[in-house]
Design an enzyme around this catalytic site. Structure first.
Site, PDB file in Angstrom:
ATOM      1  N   HIS A 364       0.815  -1.208   0.000  1.00 42.56           N
ATOM      2  CA  HIS A 364       0.000   0.000   0.000  1.00 42.56           C
ATOM      3  C   HIS A 364       0.856   1.269   0.000  1.00 42.56           C
ATOM      4  O   HIS A 364       0.553   2.243  -0.705  1.00 42.56           O
ATOM      5  CB  HIS A 364      -0.931  -0.009   1.213  1.00 42.56           C
ATOM      6  N   ARG A 471      -9.383   6.083  -3.076  1.00 43.37           N
ATOM      7  CA  ARG A 471      -9.160   5.176  -1.941  1.00 43.37           C
ATOM      8  C   ARG A 471      -9.673   5.846  -0.670  1.00 43.37           C
ATOM      9  O   ARG A 471      -8.941   6.596  -0.024  1.00 43.37           O
ATOM     10  CB  ARG A 471      -7.679   4.834  -1.826  1.00 43.37           C
ATOM     11  N   ARG A 507     -14.258   3.992  -3.859  1.00 50.65           N
ATOM     12  CA  ARG A 507     -14.283   2.631  -3.325  1.00 50.65           C
ATOM     13  C   ARG A 507     -14.653   2.689  -1.844  1.00 50.65           C
ATOM     14  O   ARG A 507     -14.072   3.477  -1.089  1.00 50.65           O
ATOM     15  CB  ARG A 507     -12.909   1.975  -3.500  1.00 50.65           C
ATOM     16  N   GLU A 605     -11.167  -8.603  -8.190  1.00 45.15           N
ATOM     17  CA  GLU A 605      -9.798  -8.797  -7.697  1.00 45.15           C
ATOM     18  C   GLU A 605      -9.591 -10.166  -7.042  1.00 45.15           C
ATOM     19  O   GLU A 605      -8.502 -10.447  -6.546  1.00 45.15           O
ATOM     20  CB  GLU A 605      -9.419  -7.672  -6.731  1.00 45.15           C
ATOM     21  N   ASN A 628      -3.719  -5.474  -8.898  1.00 49.49           N
ATOM     22  CA  ASN A 628      -2.722  -5.785  -7.864  1.00 49.49           C
ATOM     23  C   ASN A 628      -3.125  -7.032  -7.075  1.00 49.49           C
ATOM     24  O   ASN A 628      -2.369  -7.998  -6.963  1.00 49.49           O
ATOM     25  CB  ASN A 628      -2.563  -4.603  -6.910  1.00 49.49           C
ATOM     26  N   ASP A 629      -4.323  -6.995  -6.508  1.00 50.87           N
ATOM     27  CA  ASP A 629      -4.778  -8.144  -5.722  1.00 50.87           C
ATOM     28  C   ASP A 629      -5.106  -9.339  -6.604  1.00 50.87           C
ATOM     29  O   ASP A 629      -4.862 -10.486  -6.205  1.00 50.87           O
ATOM     30  CB  ASP A 629      -5.996  -7.771  -4.875  1.00 50.87           C
ATOM     31  N   ARG A 639       2.079  -9.942  -2.138  1.00 47.20           N
ATOM     32  CA  ARG A 639       2.736  -8.816  -2.802  1.00 47.20           C
ATOM     33  C   ARG A 639       3.534  -7.944  -1.842  1.00 47.20           C
ATOM     34  O   ARG A 639       4.237  -7.035  -2.266  1.00 47.20           O
ATOM     35  CB  ARG A 639       1.699  -7.967  -3.555  1.00 47.20           C
ATOM     36  N   CYS A 676      -8.059  -0.554 -12.565  1.00 49.63           N
ATOM     37  CA  CYS A 676      -7.524   0.505 -11.711  1.00 49.63           C
ATOM     38  C   CYS A 676      -6.318   0.049 -10.901  1.00 49.63           C
ATOM     39  O   CYS A 676      -5.923   0.700  -9.938  1.00 49.63           O
ATOM     40  CB  CYS A 676      -8.601   1.049 -10.777  1.00 49.63           C
TER      41      CYS A 676
END
Length: 758
Positions: A364, A471, A507, A605, A628-629, A639, A676
């Site tokens: 993050h 976010r 989100r 995700e 990413n996820d 990650r 995204c």
């Protein structure tokens, strides 16, 4: 044997420097294995040789002076193959190389094992014996086990020397390099500021001070405060304890006496180290000493010392926190595990780079760094960061490396890179007002990911067409409690108003995994497979409805809000969340607000969501892939873990096939689909995503113009041909190379260095 192994490792851990650690190893191993020689050869990459750094049994005068070329001798054989060599008669082996200076001709049997740290051979641990005999399997296993235990200790000790500009052979050197993972591209030249969590003795850095008297006074005040606490505790509970138990309080007070721990700490402060660092050094030495004691009762006193010193540290930090921290120009923030709150404490105009020992390029804080355009290196696990405070550093975010002790030539070379970057960015600014359209007239929408108001300003300056991911957890992370509905509404209104009439996708709260709130801790053995995202907010509807009310309230009169649900794994989660959002809407309408139902979307995700895309599209207005996820879960790669970071790649064939499946399924239901994740900001990946049919690419503002440049340079037909070719490939490396070649052929290969994130 296990007890002996533990004793050796503890003794090595207590050593003050590399040479002391090596001397402990060779003497202890020779005794434990009842052999006549034990030696350690370490790789010195500066001279390209394995240097004899310590020995018990060979001639002392040869230590530090004898070396073998990389492939020379039995030592070279062990290092080259990274596996043990066990010989009854070493001198008859074709790789045997006689070193007359060592006197090793007297010894026949040989057992050498590699010292390996993160796949890198640091050196070789050797035992030798006069008689011709093979070391048995148990002895070989003992030496291998010991070598594995010691590798990290040796790596850390070597790294500390490297920071001082010293090679393993004792030679001075500059440009010591420590490898990590690229968190955010770019180059930073500055001075380290080491930051750390509260009251943790193990991670307090060394820091030189000028005002010794002030540090002595602060320590004396903290020491006195802890003594008062212990006396108060003794008075309140003393009558409930047996006499021998009450005596422990007196023992604690004696430990803190000015003639005991207090004197040692004061001595270090007078040598120029700050109070917190001096306390940590003294505590660490005493804890290690007690942990090595044979008597169980005395071993347990290590915990008492740690607790007492932690209490003193807490008071010292409380005093320190009342002062305004001064950050130098060109600050490079360094920590074991950087957090968003640490990042936000530094004035933006002074922060030029970041280094986090833990975490990876997709954790993050790395995503936040990319959003803010701060060159960052993550996962620099071998970096002795405690020794870095105030030192000059270079952060190479392109290659994921940190350079300490940089030479004048290196500083000049990286200074030229910085100038080149500035010129390149200025060149891209000409694209701000141009449409994102391919030479064969295919239009792609470029949106941005944000989390702070400063991101919005930068995003608008770069020509963003909307926000694909706001976010909302960032304000929660920076707060000391849950923000109220009104506080949230004010934050959301700023974002919506700044971008109106362009769409803003918010989100809902996504905590858990690597994002924990200090006031709402989530402790789990496997947090990425646990309670996070939509699972948390559905279990706490009071948090969820307050947030959705704040979002809808903030959109009044603007009507550019979209709400997106994270970590969805089934349809029931979506219907439950939608019901709460509709309830929030009704309440606000009943309160007299002129608000409308915003479009609702979900993040794809999780692998489960990939295969539910079509069904999800039947109950939502849009879908957005969180690459990413999704990459993390498809490849079973954490990650945040630098040990497996090289396995994390959004160019993996499984990831590309999953992305194509999502686009096809969403379009079959006439739903728009965006992406995204960080993948969208990689110019090479953006070409593949465009060819797959993604309607919108959402990325950090710092990469938007680079993506626009490559899309304007490559036709959609060329991109589709490239996608067809890479979909036939079976490994990520080949795919990446093929994409890079396409960028090179299109004349935009300059974008490769400036944007590589995985």
């Amino acid at each position: 044997m296990l007890d002996r192994l533990r004793d050796i490792v503890q003794a090595v851990n207590s050593a003050r420097d590399l040479q002391s650690a090596l001397d402990v190893i060779v003497s202890s191993v020779r005794e434990a294995m009842a052999t006549q020689v034990c030696s350690v050869y370490l790789l010195d990459s500066d001279i390209g040789s394995h240097v004899l750094m310590a020995s018990e049994g060979l001639r002392k005068e040869s230590v530090g002076h004898v070396s073998l070329q990389l492939d020379e001798g039995l030592v070279g054989l062990v290092a080259r193959n990274a596996e043990p060599v066990n010989l009854e008669d070493a001198q008859s082996h074709p790789n045997y190389h006689y070193l007359s200076e060592t006197g090793e001709e007297a010894f026949s049997s040989f057992l050498g094992v590699p010292i390996i740290h993160h796949r890198k051979v640091l050196g070789v641990l050797v035992v030798q014996h006069r008689e011709k005999r093979s070391f048995d399997a148990g002895e070989e296993a003992f030496l291998i086990t010991l070598s594995a235990q010691l590798a990290g200790v040796i790596a850390a000790a070597e790294a500390t020397g490297a920071i001082q500009g010293v090679s393993p052979s004792g030679q001075r050197r500059a440009d010591s390099s420590f490898s990590g993972i690229s968190g955010a591209s770019g180059v930073a030249i500055g001075h380290a500021v080491v930051v750390f969590p509260h009251a943790d003795l193990s991670i307090i850095p060394s820091r030189q001070i000028d005002d010794i008297d002030a540090e002595l006074s602060a320590f004396a005040i903290a020491l006195s405060a802890v003594r008062d606490d212990i006396r108060a505790l003794s008075a309140s509970v003393g009558q409930q304890l047996r006499p021998e138990e009450r005596e422990l309080f007196d023992v604690y007070l004696r430990m803190l006496d000015d003639d005991a721990l207090g004197r040692e700490v004061n001595d270090l402060i007078r040598q120029g180290n700050w109070a917190q660092g001096s306390l940590a050094d003294v505590a660490t030495d005493h804890v290690k000493s007690f942990e090595q004691m044979k008597d169980p009762y005395l071993r347990e006193r290590a915990a008492d010392i740690k607790d007492l010193c932690s209490r003193v540290l807490a008071y010292l930090q409380e005093t320190e926190n009342t002062k305004q921290r001064e950050y130098p120009e060109n600050t490079i923030l360094v920590g074991e595990e950087l957090t968003p709150s640490m990042l936000m404490e530094v004035p933006r105009d002074k922060l030029v780079g970041m280094i986090s020992v833990k975490g990876s390029g997709n954790s993050h804080v790395a995503i936040l760094a990319r959003t803010m355009g701060i060159p960052t290196v993550m996962g620099a696990v071998d970096l002795p960061y405690r020794k870095l405070d105030g030192r000059p550093l270079i952060v190479d975010g392109y290659n994921g490396t940190v350079l300490t002790s940089p030479s004048e030539a290196t500083l000049a070379r990286y200074g030229e890179v910085l100038k080149e970057e500035e010129q390149f960015v200025r060149g891209l600014e000409a694209l701000i007002d141009l449409p994102c359209i391919t030479p064969d007239h295919h239009r792609v929408s470029l949106w941005v990911n944000t989390g702070l108001m400063t991101d919005v300003v930068r995003s608008l300056d770069h020509g963003a067409e909307g926000i694909g991911l706001f976010r909302t957890e960032v304000p929660f992370l920076l707060s000391e409690r849950f923000p109220s509905e009104q506080e949230q509404a004010d934050i959301y209104r700023e974002q919506l108003q700044a971008f109106a009439p362009k769409p803003v996708t918010m989100r809902t709260l996504d905590i858990g995994g690597d994002k924990s709130l200090p006031y709402f801790p989530i402790e789990e053995a496997n947090p990425f497979l646990g309670w996070r995202g939509i699972r948390v907010t559905l279990d706490h509807p009071e948090i969820f409805i307050a947030q959705t009310r704040a979002m809808i309230r903030a959109s009044e009169g603007l009507d550019n809000l979209q709400i997106m649900l994270p970590m969805v794994s089934n349809l029931q989660e979506v219907t439950s969340a939608t019901q709460i959002i509709k309830r929030a809407l009704r309440e606000l309408q009943e309160e007299g607000l002129d608000v409308k139902m915003p479009p609702i979307g979900v993040m794809i995700e999780l692998p489960a969501a990939v295969y539910l895309t079509r069904a999800l599209c039947q109950i939502v207005d849009f879908v957005s892939v969180g690459s990413n996820d999704l990459t993390q879960y498809l490849l079973a790669v954490d990650r945040n873990n630098p040990r497996v970071a090289d396995l994390y790649s959004a160019f993996h064939p499984a990831v590309l096939n999953a992305l194509q499946h999502v686009v096809t399924a969403a379009h079959a239901e006439n739903r728009p689909v965006s992406i995204c994740g960080e993948m969208a900001g990689d110019p090479g990946a953006a070409i593949l995503l465009m060819a797959m049919g993604f309607d919108t690419l959402s990325m950090n503002a710092s990469t938007l113009l680079k993506v626009k440049a490559v899309i304007r340079a490559i036709t959609l037909s060329t991109a589709k041909t490239l996608l067809h070719d890479v979909m036939q490939m079976s490994d990520a490396e080949s795919i990446r190379s093929c994409v890079d070649l396409a960028l090179y052929n299109a004349g935009v290969d300059r974008l490769l260095r400036s944007s590589r994130t995985n």
